[in-house]
Design a protein around this motif. Sequence first.
Motif, short mmCIF file in Angstrom:
data_model
loop_
_atom_site.label_atom_id
_atom_site.label_comp_id
_atom_site.label_asym_id
_atom_site.label_seq_id
_atom_site.Cartn_x
_atom_site.Cartn_y
_atom_site.Cartn_z
N GLU A 91 9.35 120.61 34.28
CA GLU A 91 10.68 120.12 34.82
C GLU A 91 10.41 120.87 36.38
O GLU A 91 9.80 121.73 36.41
CB GLU A 91 11.90 120.97 34.19
N VAL A 92 11.20 120.11 37.28
CA VAL A 92 11.35 120.48 38.61
C VAL A 92 12.93 120.48 38.94
O VAL A 92 13.34 119.42 39.03
CB VAL A 92 10.58 119.78 39.68
N LEU A 93 13.48 121.57 39.66
CA LEU A 93 14.52 121.71 40.18
C LEU A 93 14.95 121.38 41.44
O LEU A 93 14.10 122.10 42.29
CB LEU A 93 15.48 122.97 39.58
N HIS A 94 15.51 120.22 41.77
CA HIS A 94 15.64 119.81 42.99
C HIS A 94 17.03 120.10 43.71
O HIS A 94 17.93 120.21 43.03
CB HIS A 94 15.43 118.28 43.20
N ARG A 95 17.11 120.87 44.94
CA ARG A 95 17.93 121.28 45.79
C ARG A 95 17.93 120.69 47.05
O ARG A 95 16.99 120.58 47.74
CB ARG A 95 18.51 122.70 45.86
N ASP A 96 19.04 120.13 47.73
CA ASP A 96 19.10 119.59 49.02
C ASP A 96 20.09 120.12 50.02
O ASP A 96 21.06 120.46 49.50
CB ASP A 96 18.72 118.05 48.95
N SER A 97 20.04 119.61 51.24
CA SER A 97 21.15 119.99 52.25
C SER A 97 22.60 118.99 51.90
O SER A 97 23.25 119.24 52.79
CB SER A 97 20.56 119.84 53.50
N LEU A 98 22.26 118.09 51.10
CA LEU A 98 23.46 117.24 50.74
C LEU A 98 24.35 117.95 49.69
O LEU A 98 25.22 117.28 49.35
CB LEU A 98 23.07 115.88 50.29
N GLY A 99 24.01 118.87 49.18
CA GLY A 99 24.60 119.49 47.85
C GLY A 99 23.99 118.91 46.59
O GLY A 99 24.47 119.64 45.70
N SER A 100 22.87 118.34 46.55
CA SER A 100 22.35 117.74 45.37
C SER A 100 21.80 118.93 44.47
O SER A 100 21.13 119.84 45.26
CB SER A 100 21.32 116.55 45.62
N HIS B 77 16.25 105.96 60.43
CA HIS B 77 17.22 107.04 60.92
C HIS B 77 18.70 106.63 60.01
O HIS B 77 19.82 107.05 60.38
CB HIS B 77 17.74 106.36 62.38
N THR B 78 18.32 106.30 58.95
CA THR B 78 19.57 105.99 57.98
C THR B 78 19.99 107.24 57.38
O THR B 78 19.54 108.31 57.44
CB THR B 78 18.75 105.12 56.52
N THR B 79 21.30 107.10 56.82
CA THR B 79 21.84 108.23 56.12
C THR B 79 21.05 108.87 54.98
O THR B 79 20.78 107.97 54.09
CB THR B 79 23.32 107.98 55.81
N PRO B 80 20.77 110.18 54.91
CA PRO B 80 19.90 110.58 53.87
C PRO B 80 20.75 110.60 52.82
O PRO B 80 22.00 110.48 52.49
CB PRO B 80 19.68 112.26 54.38
N ALA B 81 20.13 110.51 51.54
CA ALA B 81 20.42 110.28 50.25
C ALA B 81 19.41 110.84 48.94
O ALA B 81 18.43 110.95 49.36
CB ALA B 81 20.71 108.84 49.76
N PHE B 82 20.13 111.24 47.98
CA PHE B 82 18.95 111.40 46.75
C PHE B 82 19.76 110.79 45.64
O PHE B 82 20.86 110.18 45.36
CB PHE B 82 19.25 112.96 46.34
N GLU B 83 18.74 110.01 44.88
CA GLU B 83 18.98 109.32 43.78
C GLU B 83 18.03 109.85 42.51
O GLU B 83 17.01 110.52 42.55
CB GLU B 83 18.28 107.75 43.86
N HIS B 84 18.79 109.75 41.20
CA HIS B 84 18.27 110.38 40.17
C HIS B 84 18.33 109.34 38.94
O HIS B 84 19.50 108.89 38.68
CB HIS B 84 18.83 111.70 39.50
N HIS B 85 16.99 108.66 38.53
CA HIS B 85 17.10 107.65 37.54
C HIS B 85 16.32 108.10 36.38
O HIS B 85 15.30 108.09 36.34
CB HIS B 85 16.55 106.34 38.14
N PRO B 86 17.24 108.57 35.53
CA PRO B 86 16.53 108.92 34.02
C PRO B 86 15.87 107.86 33.08
O PRO B 86 14.98 108.47 32.41
CB PRO B 86 17.67 109.87 33.41
N ASP B 87 16.55 106.72 33.28
CA ASP B 87 15.96 105.80 32.24
C ASP B 87 15.47 104.61 33.27
O ASP B 87 16.22 103.73 33.85
CB ASP B 87 17.13 105.23 31.42
N ARG C 125 20.41 120.22 62.96
CA ARG C 125 20.18 118.84 62.45
C ARG C 125 19.81 118.81 60.74
O ARG C 125 20.17 117.74 60.31
CB ARG C 125 18.77 118.16 63.24
N PHE C 126 18.91 119.65 60.20
CA PHE C 126 18.33 119.42 59.13
C PHE C 126 19.06 120.04 57.94
O PHE C 126 18.99 119.75 56.75
CB PHE C 126 16.92 119.94 58.80
N GLY C 127 20.40 120.41 58.32
CA GLY C 127 21.22 121.19 57.37
C GLY C 127 20.91 122.48 56.48
O GLY C 127 19.57 123.07 57.08
N GLU C 128 21.31 122.74 55.53
CA GLU C 128 21.18 123.97 54.69
C GLU C 128 20.90 123.62 53.27
O GLU C 128 21.99 123.06 52.98
CB GLU C 128 21.92 125.07 55.33
#
Length: 321
Positions: free
Chosen positions: A93-102, A149-159, A292-295
Amino acid sequence: MSDPRPPFPAAVRGGHQDVAAHPVRELLAPRETALGGSTVVRRLLPNLGRRMVGAWCFVDHYGPDDIADQPGMQVPPHPHMGLQTVSWLHQGEVLHRDSLGSLQTVRPRELGLMTSGRAISHSEESPREHARLLHGAQLWVALPDAHRHTTPAFEHHPDLPRITAAGLDAHLILGTLDGTTSPGTTHTPLVGADLTLRQGAHHRLPLERDFEYAVLTMSGRTEADGVPLEPGSMLYLGCGRDELPLRALTDSSLLLLGGEPFEEEIVMWWNFIGRTGEEIAQAREEWTTGTRFGEVHGYDGARLDAPALPATPLKARGRSR
């Protein structure tokens, strides 16, 4: 995923000039490099012989590693721009965190897709309580100019959708294969698929003639278009194919990567994809100054520092050496 060091000197990549318009069989040798924690990866793209496959511009294969008594993957917060990252696991497993709050744990054969767009930062780590084995791949997709230059996003598709046949089970990671389409967002015509083959299985996989393709052996021994492949090896196949003969010598798993040859030339350095050296230098400065890159919140440790820019000017390179 990030490397504290740039994988190669900053270079212009992309364009059609070095794309094989006909079928080829070009075996790519990996380069081993260490990431955070106990993770050692085999870097297959960019490669001294081949720098892109469609919009796929970065491929790391790691494991299977026994991390029962180790921290496993520990990649501190780092920035990205101009690309998508694809996290793909077979074990662990890998735990993902990002500057969007994901905050998302990605498990085997689930799609973790991060679109950096103009700017994002993230970390990746094995959870504190984790499985014994870690095995997977980290891949990047270059974004075309119209979407970089699109808005950053995170997707998770388990199936994910699957294609099954005698001795074959395929998960569609991105794009379309044999009439089946992944829910993951794409910005150029491409495909990514995980192919699980039972020993003795023999298939002719349908392909798009205008796409260029490569296959990465995740596990087991296979033959692709008659070429024997061992785990961790990657075979570039060129364009002009309607199908790909596959034969499993043992129980095996392959990643199929393909897409229309990427028309634009890109400058790729460290975790950034841009169009000019000045753009890359500005991104580095903005990461260093904390703009620019958030926290990324919640990671127990310091973020990665950007390496020094190369002293030499950008050198134009094509899609192959």
